[in-house]
Write a protein that holds these residues in place. Structure first.
Motif, PDB file in Angstrom:
ATOM      1  N   VAL A  97      42.400 -34.618 -34.981  1.00  0.00           N
ATOM      2  CA  VAL A  97      42.133 -35.986 -34.546  1.00  0.00           C
ATOM      3  C   VAL A  97      43.374 -36.578 -33.873  1.00  0.00           C
ATOM      4  CG1 VAL A  97      41.614 -38.321 -35.345  1.00  0.00           C
ATOM      5  CG2 VAL A  97      40.344 -36.376 -36.271  1.00  0.00           C
ATOM      6  N   GLN A  98      44.547 -36.322 -34.452  1.00  0.00           N
ATOM      7  CA  GLN A  98      45.793 -36.817 -33.847  1.00  0.00           C
ATOM      8  C   GLN A  98      46.011 -36.202 -32.467  1.00  0.00           C
ATOM      9  OE1 GLN A  98      48.816 -35.967 -36.738  1.00  0.00           O
ATOM     10  NE2 GLN A  98      48.161 -37.595 -38.139  1.00  0.00           N
ATOM     11  N   GLN A  99      45.738 -34.898 -32.356  1.00  0.00           N
ATOM     12  CA  GLN A  99      45.875 -34.232 -31.062  1.00  0.00           C
ATOM     13  C   GLN A  99      44.881 -34.802 -30.053  1.00  0.00           C
ATOM     14  OE1 GLN A  99      45.370 -30.089 -31.978  1.00  0.00           O
ATOM     15  NE2 GLN A  99      47.443 -29.848 -32.806  1.00  0.00           N
ATOM     16  N   ALA A 100      43.676 -35.115 -30.525  1.00  0.00           N
ATOM     17  CA  ALA A 100      42.670 -35.701 -29.640  1.00  0.00           C
ATOM     18  C   ALA A 100      43.139 -37.062 -29.126  1.00  0.00           C
ATOM     19  CB  ALA A 100      41.342 -35.842 -30.377  1.00  0.00           C
ATOM     20  N   ASP A 101      43.710 -37.873 -30.021  1.00  0.00           N
ATOM     21  CA  ASP A 101      44.199 -39.181 -29.611  1.00  0.00           C
ATOM     22  C   ASP A 101      45.350 -39.048 -28.619  1.00  0.00           C
ATOM     23  OD1 ASP A 101      43.888 -42.033 -29.923  1.00  0.00           O
ATOM     24  OD2 ASP A 101      45.838 -42.025 -30.915  1.00  0.00           O
ATOM     25  N   GLN A 102      46.209 -38.061 -28.836  1.00  0.00           N
ATOM     26  CA  GLN A 102      47.318 -37.824 -27.911  1.00  0.00           C
ATOM     27  C   GLN A 102      46.793 -37.410 -26.534  1.00  0.00           C
ATOM     28  OE1 GLN A 102      49.604 -34.894 -30.011  1.00  0.00           O
ATOM     29  NE2 GLN A 102      50.400 -36.353 -31.523  1.00  0.00           N
ATOM     30  N   ALA A 103      45.764 -36.540 -26.532  1.00  0.00           N
ATOM     31  CA  ALA A 103      45.174 -36.121 -25.263  1.00  0.00           C
ATOM     32  C   ALA A 103      44.537 -37.307 -24.545  1.00  0.00           C
ATOM     33  CB  ALA A 103      44.135 -35.020 -25.502  1.00  0.00           C
ATOM     34  N   PHE A 104      43.892 -38.178 -25.307  1.00  0.00           N
ATOM     35  CA  PHE A 104      43.283 -39.374 -24.709  1.00  0.00           C
ATOM     36  C   PHE A 104      44.346 -40.261 -24.075  1.00  0.00           C
ATOM     37  CE2 PHE A 104      40.135 -42.589 -24.120  1.00  0.00           C
ATOM     38  CZ  PHE A 104      40.789 -43.786 -24.334  1.00  0.00           C
ATOM     39  N   ASP A 128      36.731 -32.564 -26.832  1.00  0.00           N
ATOM     40  CA  ASP A 128      36.582 -31.236 -27.410  1.00  0.00           C
ATOM     41  C   ASP A 128      37.230 -31.162 -28.792  1.00  0.00           C
ATOM     42  OD1 ASP A 128      35.809 -28.481 -27.271  1.00  0.00           O
ATOM     43  OD2 ASP A 128      37.897 -27.965 -26.902  1.00  0.00           O
ATOM     44  N   LEU A 129      38.437 -31.702 -28.914  1.00  0.00           N
ATOM     45  CA  LEU A 129      39.142 -31.675 -30.202  1.00  0.00           C
ATOM     46  C   LEU A 129      38.411 -32.508 -31.251  1.00  0.00           C
ATOM     47  CD1 LEU A 129      42.807 -32.010 -28.872  1.00  0.00           C
ATOM     48  CD2 LEU A 129      41.891 -30.056 -30.133  1.00  0.00           C
ATOM     49  N   MET A 130      37.845 -33.625 -30.855  1.00  0.00           N
ATOM     50  CA  MET A 130      37.096 -34.438 -31.809  1.00  0.00           C
ATOM     51  C   MET A 130      35.842 -33.715 -32.291  1.00  0.00           C
ATOM     52  SD  MET A 130      38.718 -37.143 -32.567  1.00  0.00           S
ATOM     53  CE  MET A 130      37.360 -37.781 -33.544  1.00  0.00           C
TER      54      MET A 130
END
Length: 555
Positions: A97-104, A128-130
């Motif tokens: 989830v943290q990686q997804a937020d960083q990608a966003f 994709d990560l979410m």
């Protein structure tokens, strides 16, 4: 003396042995050093175990300054994701989830730097990560899916904002299934026999086939994607009669109506991230091939009837070329050239064979199964609880031809209708101005009256002037104040004998270009606020068995 000689001999012996051993030690070390220096990538082990390199005093390359960013009204209300509430430990999924937020966040920076390709790549990675996080953590799935929905809505606002000036006077919407095409969904084993029995008993001019991909989408539309399916069925009522009439004239299977449901959900102003537009999602150049023109003020791709005629002719041509409806549908999605090359390379003129061999773009492999899934479900509505879905009433209208550029706002005044109603009847009019000679749709039964009323307005003022019906208690002074006009200008424009107006009178409102521009800006701000607040009702991601990937342009 003897002792000294012994030491000298021993020293010579050690040196002799060392000269033999040294090459064995230093040559590999030297080689290793050379290889390490020659490498262009830092070793992962160096990254973790070696101390940080000292900063070089040599000047490095000069970096360009970041671009100046203009405020974007469409992004004013993009929601900020709040941190997850405290709760049970979520090691692996929380990291995703943290990686997804960083990608966003990276996607936002790319977008602000005018790099839409980079923004799309990072947004896709975030989604994709979410999806993976939701799949790996059943305990927190509801929480993650809620955050995913917020993220998808936010990305959609960026898509709308990216339309730039063309969006400032027209509300475009995202095609509901655009994000669904790259995904596949799990198959419910219980469905297979049930669906096969339904298909065997279903009459259809379009061949129906049951595959795992079709079953996966039936399962999706029967569960998580049900709202999307129902919304499309409801909107279809507005255009169904018109579409089926045109398809019948072109000799097309009526089931192809579901292509519009897959492309746009029957939204006339649907726009994809690849700039395909309208209910049938034509790219500009493909639309031109079939007579769908574009001007500063109009886009025929957004006109439901014109676009339907163009789509029918295009589908007819594709079927004549390939002799197979599945290949024709696939070619409609990715272009006939892609299908031609796939058939040429494999020797198979069969959609399912090309799909299994990986010869088609990912979204095209799912495009045909989605249409088949919708067709099967709606032909067996009672089996899927769709029998009580009530389609919208068909759109009915009169058509008039403008003799001068004319604003929809003025036409709404003359027809005693709302501006939204006129915009709904004329989705191809982009900036609220119908050009001279344009066929404008007006409320049913109002055509003749409206044409007569237009004569009250000078032809060269029909883009700016308004018409106002006097209400109880209104005076010329209060009406003038409302529109920013003097009483004398109202008297002159309406050729009044005295400075009075009675209830029910209709007054010409002589607005100038400056006042009109001011009102347009107010409308833009209201529209941007509504877009940011509103929810488009599109794709609702669920557990998927494939990742989001860069998509292929439709048609």
């Amino acid at each position: 003396m003897a002792t000294r000689k012994a030491f000298v001999f021993l020293g010579l012996k050690i040196m002799d042995d060392w000269t033999k051993v040294a090459p064995i030690i230093f040559v590999p070390l030297a080689a290793f050093g050379l290889v390490s220096c020659a490498s262009n990538q830092t070793s992962r082990f160096q990254m973790y175990f070696l101390p940080p390199m000292p900063h070089s005093s040599a000047p490095g390359p000069e970096l360009a300054s970041p671009p100046a960013l203009e405020p974007n009204a469409y992004l004013a209300d993009v929601p900020i994701f709040s941190p997850s509430p405290a709760g049970p430990r979520k090691p692996r999924s929380e990291m995703l989830v943290q990686q997804a937020d960083q990608a966003f966040q990276r996607g936002k920076r790319f977008y602000q730097s005018n790099d839409p390709a980079g923004a799309r790549r990072e947004f896709d990675r975030a989604v994709d990560l979410m999806l993976v996080a939701s799949d790996q953590s059943p305990v927190f799935r509801q929480e993650y899916e809620k955050k995913l929905d917020e993220m998808v809505d936010s990305i959609h606002l960026f898509d709308l904002g990216g339309l730039g000036a063309s969006a400032q006077a027209t509300e475009f919407q995202k095609a509901p299934l655009e994000d669904l095409l790259p995904l596949t969904f799990p198959v419910d084993p219980k469905l297979k026999d049930k669906v096969k029995e339904q298909v065997a008993a279903t009459a259809s001019d379009l061949p129906l086939m049951v595959t795992d991909s079709v079953l996966g989408y039936i399962h999706f539309f029967d569960t998580r994607g049900r709202k999307t399916l129902v919304a499309g069925i409801e909107r279809s009522g507005r255009y169904r009669a018109m579409i089926l009439r045109i398809f019948d004239a072109e000799g097309l299977p009526p089931e192809l109506i579901h292509l519009a449901q897959a492309e746009s959900g029957f939204i006339p102003r649907a726009v994809s991230y690849k700039a395909a537009g309208g209910m049938w999602q034509f790219l500009t150049w493909r639309g031109h091939e079939y007579g769908l023109g574009q001007t500063k003020y109009t886009d025929d791709r957004m006109d439901p009837e014109r676009a339907t005629r163009a789509a029918a002719r295009h589908l007819h041509d594709l079927y004549n070329e390939f002799g197979d409806w599945y290949l024709a549908l696939a070619a409609y999605n990715c272009g006939p050239g892609v299908i031609e090359k796939a058939v040429e390379r494999t020797g198979y003129a069969d959609f399912w064979e090309l799909r299994n061999r990986g010869m088609l773009p990912l979204e095209t492999t799912n495009y045909v199964p989605i249409i088949l899934a919708m067709t099967i479900m709606e032909k067996n509505a009672a089996e899927y609880g769709l029998q009580d879905v009530v389609p919208d009433q068909p759109i009915q209208y009169d058509t008039i031809e403008t003799s001068a550029p004319t604003s929809l706002t003025l036409l709404a005044d003359l027809a005693d209708a709302s501006v939204a109603e006129l915009e709904d009847l004329n989705p191809a009019v982009l900036k609220g101005i119908a050009p001279e000679g344009y066929p404008v749709h007006v409320p049913k039964g109002m055509g003749d009256q409206l044409m007569a009323s237009l004569e009250m307005i000078p032809a060269d003022h029909r883009t700016t002037w308004r018409l106002h019906q006097v209400l109880a208690g209104e005076t010329l002074a209060s009406i003038g104040k409302r529109y920013g006009l003097t009483v004398s200008s109202l008297i002159a424009a309406n050729r009044l004998d005295k400075p009075e107006a009675a209830e029910g009178d209709r007054l010409v409102i002589p607005l100038g270009a400056r006042a009109d521009a001011r009102q347009a800006r107010r409308g833009t701000v209201r529209h941007a606020s509504a877009v940011n607040r509103g929810k488009r009702g599109g794709f609702q991601p669920e557990r998927a068995t494939s990742s989001l990937v860069p998509r292929t342009a439709a048609q």
